[in-house]
Write an enzyme that holds these catalytic residues in place. Structure first.
Site, PDB file in Angstrom:
ATOM      1  N   SER A  20       1.672  -0.013  -8.904  1.00 56.24           N
ATOM      2  CA  SER A  20       2.026   1.299  -8.375  1.00 56.24           C
ATOM      3  C   SER A  20       3.507   1.516  -8.640  1.00 56.24           C
ATOM      4  CB  SER A  20       1.739   1.337  -6.871  1.00 56.24           C
ATOM      5  OG  SER A  20       1.787   2.660  -6.396  1.00 56.24           O
ATOM      6  N   GLU A  21       3.854   2.614  -9.344  1.00 55.24           N
ATOM      7  CA  GLU A  21       5.225   2.723  -9.843  1.00 55.24           C
ATOM      8  C   GLU A  21       6.268   2.852  -8.736  1.00 55.24           C
ATOM      9  OE1 GLU A  21       3.592   5.907 -11.919  1.00 55.24           O
ATOM     10  OE2 GLU A  21       5.114   7.348 -11.335  1.00 55.24           O
ATOM     11  N   ASN A  22       5.840   3.207  -7.516  1.00 56.76           N
ATOM     12  CA  ASN A  22       6.800   3.261  -6.415  1.00 56.76           C
ATOM     13  C   ASN A  22       7.133   1.879  -5.849  1.00 56.76           C
ATOM     14  OD1 ASN A  22       4.080   3.445  -5.562  1.00 56.76           O
ATOM     15  ND2 ASN A  22       4.699   4.067  -3.521  1.00 56.76           N
TER      16      ASN A  22
END
Lengths: 218, 218, 218, 218
Positions: A50-52
């Site tokens: 998840s890029e966050n």
């Protein structure tokens, strides 16, 4: 648990799922791509990034933790073996080739592997978020999109007209009609989805394409 | 050196025309109380650096809605329609930066680097106005450092010397923004004594933190 | 995917002429058993990337003493007199890099960056043969990424998926070397089950770790 | 606990200690600089940064931990409130201006603020380690060295002859005879050490220098 395939989005997600190998680190764009895990066979486990800021993205498990959301901002879970990190590290993973596969939606894709999926001039621009880094850095970039726009026009073009998300980045285009591979010599039609014939694909595809010698006709 | 401050004291750091960084991803990991204090301080013409502009009513969103921002530098503005509206109306300047590049630019600002070379954005509108360098046969954009006068951070836990621990995906941009601003103010949920956090578990060393605000609600 | 290997299995990764990174600062944080396995594998002409060449009898030092290294890239060689002797005798090439620059170069290699601009070394012999850029009135050296075929790391603890936790100052170069090599092999003191390390406390996610060797002695 | 000053190194260390402000983050080079904390008054506490990856460096406290050494490789301790990190972060702190003061030994320093302290052509070269980053990034660079070399020649020159560690980086030069500040107009003699007269300093200093108007003569 493999779901039954009934609509175009499901057809696309199910076909994309076949590209995954056990143990792959995968980043899924919001929307259609998030449906892909529903179609993975039981012996293929992927690790979702998840890029966050984490790996091990899983479904919401128990109470909502306000500190745990996915890249779409929705409450999520983390699986055993997952790990959190900051956004610099998250994009070191993405840009540095540590993500095996990314699946993104598309507005247009073309024969040179260009992808346009982040803005339409004259409309509200949401911003590219992490998409430009993902298409640049992931080892394999799969565009998962419906074959034609709402007005029926082809989204697979000789050359993209919209502003690009990435130049020469796409590896595979999966639609509800067909699967194309991007090669040095342009697009190669690799597969027809079940019940789709070549004429339909030719008719609905603006881009020129070659036909793979391995493509089987009924 | 007592670093603990009240919200009123936090307000004294804000000035018209100031550049401000704020941690958070769609509001998760954003110090909402410090944002409220900034709103109440009634300063204007802020240059805001943040991953996104969150929502109308949460994260850094209210700063936009209440017209306190002259320019925003972010990767994503789609979840706050007011950002797009003000941009199109010419009321606010918006610089859109790919998320990984935004993270690297802030890191470079805090790390004393003159910039970094990234492949992200090559061949897209992102390259406009930027220096393009070829290193070992591949093209890269030279992306320059970003710094701010004040960074507003959110952590889960601090000790009284300012050592920070973040929680889950609320970490995101906070750790590296801690190096990239003249004044670093952090909102925490929990305050402990110096020595209570194992030195191996500190995520941001206290030497980077100027002021700590302990939020009332848990 | 069982990642646990023996020292004998580790040896199978080593080949003549290979580039190898090793974590550690004067031997602290160096995987001594893996270094021994490398020695016993009898490979030659290694390009070694490490902060320093440690001591005659510890850290990566024995690789130098036993003439396995063709070229070393390091920031400090003073504690191992054999390095200096072989350099002066022309038996081994030595590239000296400022420590912060060496760290950034390895990070860039793992993060997909084409390089970084650092002020370190401007006006010294370090700038010889390098591109010098002026950004906003200040001079910087363009320093290029470093990668290796194999990284040999040392962590305190791993879970079976390869999530790592380092201990005290033994962390040093290990975390970012984990991103900068084709094969990442880690020596750990302690192995735990997947799920036993809190995802907030993982320092290197297991997706970066290919093989884990659990040392005998504690 | 202020020690009695009896030899040149102690005179230098004691004078350097007066440059420290309470709360300063300080990096001390190996050798003479490590003596500075012995001369800090009780109301001045500094936080020592160790370039191999932590803040809060303290004396060895209890048993030796093989994972905890200082930048010279010696067993050390960490004080309550300290924090460990990797080498990339350590040099983000150093290069990014988060270290208030660094104290280093010198072979030569000159009127332009150049420093040479890392190599003598023809001799064994230990490498620059972190010194080039430290002199480039620390807010204040203090050279702590004896006024003359063993052969009696001045180490304070019009222009350094040895390869530089940093160009235009030195703020203050402290010797057992005098204290010089580096300014745009060259060296300014700020202080004479106790019992030293101006003639002695003039005689033993090759570099031209101005005399500060605040310098008091007995």
């Amino acid at each position: 648990m493999v779901q039954t395939v009934v609509n175009p989005k499901q057809i696309i997600a199910a076909r994309v799922a076949k590209e995954m190998r056990d143990g792959d680190v995968v980043n899924l764009g919001i929307g259609l791509p998030t449906m892909v895990p529903n179609y993975l066979p039981d012996n293929v486990n992927v690790i979702l990034q998840s890029e966050n800021g984490y790996v091990g993205l899983g479904p919401l498990d128990g109470d909502i933790d306000p500190d745990l959301v996915n890249a779409g901002g929705q409450p999520s879970g983390i699986l055993p073996g997952g790990a959190f990190f900051d956004s610099v590290f998250s994009f070191e993973l993405i840009r540095g080739g540590h993500v095996d596969v990314t699946v993104l939606g598309g507005l247009e894709a073309d024969t040179k592997g260009n992808l346009a999926n982040w803005m339409v001039p004259g409309k509200m621009v949401p911003g590219m978020g992490g998409a430009m880094d993902l298409v640049t850095g992931a080892k394999k970039v799969i565009v998962a999109m419906e074959h034609t726009a709402k007005n029926g026009s082809s989204k697979i073009l000789d050359e993209c007209r919209l502003p690009l998300t990435g130049k020469g980045v796409v590896d595979l285009i999966v639609t509800e009609l067909a699967v194309f591979r991007v090669t040095e010599e342009g697009l190669v039609l690799e597969e027809l989805q079940e019940g789709v014939n070549l004429e339909t694909v030719k008719e609905k595809t603006e881009a020129p394409f070659k036909i793979s010698p391995t493509l089987l006709f009924d | 050196m007592n670093k603990i401050i009240s919200l009123d004291e936090a307000a004294s750091f804000f000035k018209d025309g100031m550049s401000i960084m704020a941690g958070g991803f769609m509001g998760v990991g954003t110090p909402e109380d410090l944002v409220s204090a900034l709103l109440e301080a009634n300063v204007k013409d802020i240059t805001l650096i943040a991953n996104d502009t969150a929502f109308i009513g949460s994260g850094v969103g209210p700063l936009i809605v209440n017209h306190r921002v002259k320019k925003v530098i972010a990767s994503h503005i789609g979840t706050n329609p007011e950002t797009g509206r003000q941009m199109i109306a010419g009321e606010m300047e918006v610089e859109l930066v790919p998320q990984g590049t935004l993270a690297e630019r802030v890191r470079a600002g805090g790390a004393g680097l003159g910039g970094i070379l990234t492949p992200t954005g090559v061949g897209t509108v992102v390259e406009e106005g930027k220096e393009k360098l070829t290193v070992d046969g591949r093209e890269y954009l030279l992306e320059k450092p970003l710094r701010a006068e004040v960074a507003l951070l959110k952590a889960y836990k601090a000790d009284k010397s300012g050592n920070l621990v973040y929680h889950r995906s609320a970490r995101n941009f906070n750790p590296f923004m801690a190096l990239a601003a003249d004044q670093v103010i952090v909102q925490v949920e929990k305050l402990v004594e110096v020595g209570e956090i194992d030195p191996d578990e500190v995520m941001t060393p206290g030497i980077l933190v100027d002021k700590i605000y302990v939020q009332r609600r848990q």
